[in-house]
Design a protein around this motif. Sequence first.
Motif, short mmCIF file in Angstrom:
data_model
loop_
_atom_site.label_atom_id
_atom_site.label_comp_id
_atom_site.label_asym_id
_atom_site.label_seq_id
_atom_site.Cartn_x
_atom_site.Cartn_y
_atom_site.Cartn_z
N LEU A 93 -0.93 -54.30 49.71
CA LEU A 93 -0.52 -52.90 49.64
C LEU A 93 -1.73 -51.99 49.79
O LEU A 93 -1.68 -50.97 50.49
CB LEU A 93 0.17 -52.65 48.29
CG LEU A 93 0.94 -51.37 48.16
CD1 LEU A 93 1.99 -51.30 49.24
CD2 LEU A 93 1.59 -51.30 46.80
N SER B 99 3.54 -57.17 52.14
CA SER B 99 3.53 -56.95 50.70
C SER B 99 4.95 -56.84 50.16
O SER B 99 5.29 -57.40 49.11
CB SER B 99 2.74 -55.68 50.41
OG SER B 99 2.91 -55.30 49.08
N GLN B 100 5.78 -56.15 50.91
CA GLN B 100 7.16 -55.96 50.46
C GLN B 100 7.88 -57.30 50.34
O GLN B 100 8.53 -57.58 49.34
CB GLN B 100 7.88 -55.05 51.44
CG GLN B 100 9.13 -54.45 50.89
CD GLN B 100 9.93 -53.76 51.96
OE1 GLN B 100 9.80 -54.06 53.14
NE2 GLN B 100 10.77 -52.84 51.55
N GLU C 273 -2.58 -49.20 52.54
CA GLU C 273 -2.99 -47.86 52.14
C GLU C 273 -4.27 -47.44 52.88
O GLU C 273 -4.39 -46.32 53.36
CB GLU C 273 -3.21 -47.88 50.62
CG GLU C 273 -3.22 -46.55 49.98
CD GLU C 273 -1.82 -45.96 49.90
OE1 GLU C 273 -1.74 -44.80 49.53
OE2 GLU C 273 -0.83 -46.65 50.21
N GLU D 230 7.39 -53.74 44.66
CA GLU D 230 8.17 -53.70 45.90
C GLU D 230 8.55 -52.27 46.22
O GLU D 230 8.47 -51.83 47.38
CB GLU D 230 9.42 -54.56 45.76
CG GLU D 230 10.16 -54.69 47.07
CD GLU D 230 11.56 -55.22 46.88
OE1 GLU D 230 11.79 -55.95 45.91
OE2 GLU D 230 12.41 -54.90 47.70
N CYS E 85 6.66 -59.29 47.40
CA CYS E 85 7.20 -58.81 46.14
C CYS E 85 8.63 -59.27 45.95
O CYS E 85 9.06 -59.63 44.87
CB CYS E 85 7.17 -57.29 46.09
SG CYS E 85 5.54 -56.62 46.08
N SER F 28 -0.57 -56.79 45.68
CA SER F 28 -1.16 -55.46 45.53
C SER F 28 -2.34 -55.27 46.48
O SER F 28 -2.59 -54.15 46.93
CB SER F 28 -1.55 -55.19 44.08
OG SER F 28 -2.14 -56.29 43.52
N THR G 197 5.13 -46.92 50.48
CA THR G 197 4.02 -46.90 51.44
C THR G 197 4.55 -47.05 52.85
O THR G 197 4.09 -46.39 53.79
CB THR G 197 3.04 -48.03 51.12
OG1 THR G 197 2.68 -47.93 49.76
CG2 THR G 197 1.82 -47.94 51.97
N TYR H 1 0.93 -54.91 57.02
CA TYR H 1 0.47 -55.19 55.65
C TYR H 1 1.53 -54.76 54.64
O TYR H 1 1.85 -55.49 53.70
CB TYR H 1 -0.84 -54.46 55.38
CG TYR H 1 -2.02 -55.08 56.07
CD1 TYR H 1 -2.47 -56.35 55.70
CD2 TYR H 1 -2.68 -54.41 57.10
CE1 TYR H 1 -3.54 -56.93 56.35
CE2 TYR H 1 -3.74 -54.99 57.75
CZ TYR H 1 -4.18 -56.24 57.37
OH TYR H 1 -5.24 -56.81 58.01
N ALA H 2 2.08 -53.54 54.87
CA ALA H 2 3.08 -53.05 53.93
C ALA H 2 4.30 -53.96 53.94
O ALA H 2 4.85 -54.29 52.88
CB ALA H 2 3.49 -51.62 54.29
N SER I 279 6.96 -49.64 45.39
CA SER I 279 5.82 -48.85 45.88
C SER I 279 5.44 -49.31 47.28
O SER I 279 4.98 -48.49 48.09
CB SER I 279 4.64 -48.92 44.91
OG SER I 279 4.29 -50.23 44.68
N ALA I 280 5.67 -50.58 47.58
CA ALA I 280 5.43 -51.03 48.95
C ALA I 280 6.39 -50.33 49.90
O ALA I 280 6.00 -49.91 51.00
CB ALA I 280 5.60 -52.54 49.04
#
Lengths: 321, 799
Positions: A152, A174-175, A156, A187, A178, A149, A193, A170-171, A189-190
């Motif tokens: 993420l 994060s993905q 953001e 995932e 996840c 997070s 993003t 970064y996204a 929400s990633a």
Amino acid sequence: SAPMVRMNTLVYATCFADAASSSELSLAYVKLIEQLAVFKGYSAAFCALKLAEEKFPSSTNSQIHLLKMQLLHERALHRGHLRIAQQICDEFGVLSSSVSGVDIELKTEASLRRARTLLAAKQFSQAAAVANSLFTTCYKYNMQVENASVLLLLAEIHRKSDNAVLGLPYALASQSFCKSFNLDLLEASATLTLAELWLALGSNHAKRALSLVYQSLPMILGHGGLELRARSQIVLAKCHLTDPEFSVSEDPCAVLDPLNQAAEDLQVLEYHEMAAEVYYLKAMTYNHLGKEYEREEAAARFKEHVTALENPRDEEDSLVY
Amino acid sequence: LSLFPPVRPPKKTSPKKPPTKQQAAMAEEQMEEASSSAAASGTPFQLQFDKPIPFQIKLAEWNPEKDLLAMVTDDSKVLLHRFNWQRLWTISPGKCITSICWSPDGKIVALGTEDGFVLLHDVENGKMLRSIKSHDVAIICLNWAEDEPLSRTDKEDLLSYEDRTTRFFPPAPVMPRIGGLNSGDTGLADENEEAIQAFSSASCQRFNILCTGDKDGCICFSIFGIFPIGKININKVPIHVQSSGKRTSYRLQDVSISKVSLSRNLHQLVLLCSGKLINTDNLSLSNDLSVGVHCLHLDTSIFSNRKNELHQVSQQASSIQDLVEVVRASISMMSKQWSNAMNLFHEKFSALPSLLTAHGMESSSEDEFMSLLFGTHTSPALHQFLVSSLGEAGLKRIAKTIESAGRELRIVVSEHLQPAVEIISFRLAELRGLARWRSRFQNIGLDEKLMDGVTERVGMLVVQVERFSRVAATVLYLFQNFLSWVLKCVKILLSEPTDQVPSTNSELVVIFLKFLLDKDPIKQLLETDQIFEWDIDTAKHVEHLVVFGGFTDTKFLERSLAKQFSELEESLKEAFLMPFTTVSSQIHCQGLLPLYPVTSSDALSSTSTPASIAFYKDKDSQHNASSYSSTDYICFKIPDGSLNLRNFVAVIKDFCNSCSTSNTPSLSGFLLHIPVEYECVDLSLYKDNQVVLLLSGKSSSENAGRSWMVMLQTENLSFSQFSRTFPANYYNLQELEALELQLDTDYGKVRSVPHPLSTPLAVSASRGVACIFSSRRHALVYILDEDEDEDEDEGSEME
């Protein structure tokens, strides 16, 4: 699965109400209130919180106190009451490093919230600095969920500071994080993003963004909270609007439906910033369609939300519920 | 299915060796050998073998993937043979089978029965996987079409959706089996459970639809063959025909469907049916001629346009339905187990009240036990009951029965009921997520509100299951305590040592006597019509929880577990009915082509007239790979006397396209006149644009006993266009050019068969083989394509 969380908590609260210890039961209530806040909005959550406080005197119960602070912080952020948000953040900081010892989880939460407050205040570099230091902490203590997070959040921050290219890695990180830990909602929400970042890179990426949104939608709609749902709807509408091949007059529903849904959700959530965005998009769409009355209406709502965001009048209101 | 490695026909094996030693067949075989060796160069189809079979075959169908032939005999046995005629299994479902087809992946064979059931059988062992009652009358035809994998584009791949359930849950629970003696009626379920498991996981990979058509004109569609998604009644479908700018509405009456075929892109459905055509605008116009066989084109584009959505929904919904069955079986089994145990208990303990009245005492058995417990006195009646009528052995038996019933209950709850309910709730949550995506899922009828309702219900069921397990545990413990207390009393009365009896809690004995001696909360929970009392504290608590997002229906704890379950079922049914009706309402009739009239006397036999429908991909299709168009071919025999034609076979193509695009009338066809001394027994469309005909000599002519198998390349034949002018003349087939079929023709390949032939003809496009049956109970398998390489190509294309 969010509905299952609710169900199992309810099972606990219903069946074991007589047998459970008060701390466990209060945990069940906390979970329920969290769910309420995410899915039904703050007014319902605070209503329930009052009842819970009656049941478990908050002076003895840190969980409920924490919950109260979290809710207040979220609401302050959404309403744009940044000073209040900052104040609660400081309280969090105090709580996390009390005399009795350092609660690492609380500490990460405190800095996460600090970063988000800074982000809301558009102090991007400071927010990024806080998030970076937080990431190193989380990495050190192997906190995988927080890791994902925070990544993420960094994405953001870069997106909001108009550095979409910087945000992409970064996204993506994060993905993949996840994915390897089965964090499906995070995932999704990633992915969302990621779609927003692609969208920010220009209209020729709209198709790719759209497919990303499509990928994440079943998950978000099924298990995501109001905010996430509204965000995904907005991105969906934006994808359509930026797509050069898409024409609003041909298929106005493809844009207006998600926007209406998002507006509904955000109304409950009292999230001014995003609501303003929704109404802005709506007004633009109606303008294209030549429906002037609806356009004026949407524009008026947009103005309402913007003024609410810019002149936070009843700040004291944020602390009472 | 590694059990069956694909058996290729051996290369160029000339049928030198007679494969059978049957006496009756010898003469014919010698003849066969002579003819085949004589024409080794000229005869087109190679005879693979000729085997006698002891049955009269009614239906036969090749497996689309493997070299397997499924046959249905006249007495409704189902046989499965390999290409080398080795029999794999035989089953007799005990119902009259009226139709057969294979699933597209060749793993399931579907049978339609006379009473409207669809039976799905596993190819590996012939076990029944499902039996679904979708029709009221005989199912005449089945067609199982799968979405062509070629038609998937990248965009759709991104819309693909992962079923997360397997990642988060252990394999779904299966029906509980009844241990011990009292099995019997569920013996079938026992064997099936692994198969069902395999079935649900394997068959849901690709989207496919099973169409079933029945004698009364209903067509049902079910995804994966198990999840019903639509049903239309041809009798009620309005048919609009555009002719010379005027729009006329027709309707068909007394429809009996004889053939359905869904195109492989799931876009269109062509069906042949017999019935009476009625002009709904002008009822007086109908005459005798309007009874006939008609060809209808239904627009099923909902299936192809929404296949991803339908796939996802049906994947979740069908497994929810499975699990609902599991829950139902669990509940019924628990109540059976428990009532068995309780019957024994009540049988034994009911002796006490009668003994009490016999001794002229007014008190109830509860009072008696109470006074025994508090040591005031033991009445003679109780004494007699405990020592003689119950006895130590009887008491121990009761204790044992109740204990084992309790164990069973615990196992069922923990291994079947609870996981099943949990997975149901997870899957429902996923479905609810999909339902929220209104733009995509609303038009296939997934309703958000209904799904919300179902989710609430399942949540209550979860709570109920939890409560049930608690109540059951308490009750069982009380029983145990009470029974060991009674045992102790018996021993004291008999002045035996009591040191082996576990110590008991007399407080719990009182609770037992007060609450359980006459009541049975477990039974109450398992029966639907019971209202369960719940104390005020809990009711208040539940109401309190509503504020915290609890269930708004605060009365749910009053319901019993079984009642709650039936409510869940009801709302599930309602929720799944929505897609069913929505999809059904989006299937429209696009076009109508009356083929030939039938007089009412032979209307019955008309359904068995040989006919074949197939879709072939357009070779010169200009479209990209994602949306190819396909051409339909309809081939049928015109019954003698109809349209004043005798011995004719008609081939029509491009019916669908002519319906959808009215400006380019591409509908075309030709008639084929069969030599008078022969009659057409069966026909089938084969591979690309070919027709295989079976001709048998008429018994009156000198050719009796000789038959021909003819394969025609339709491209070599001239299709002539014909108009569809309504309503001046219903039947336009005479307009078509008639060709004389010569048996030494250049049009295609011809081979003589030294047997009188009977239906059916089974051809396999993937293997290039045909199996025909002689009326002397022989099965002959011919290789239709001599060119093995071509066969190879075809095979790889199929994969």
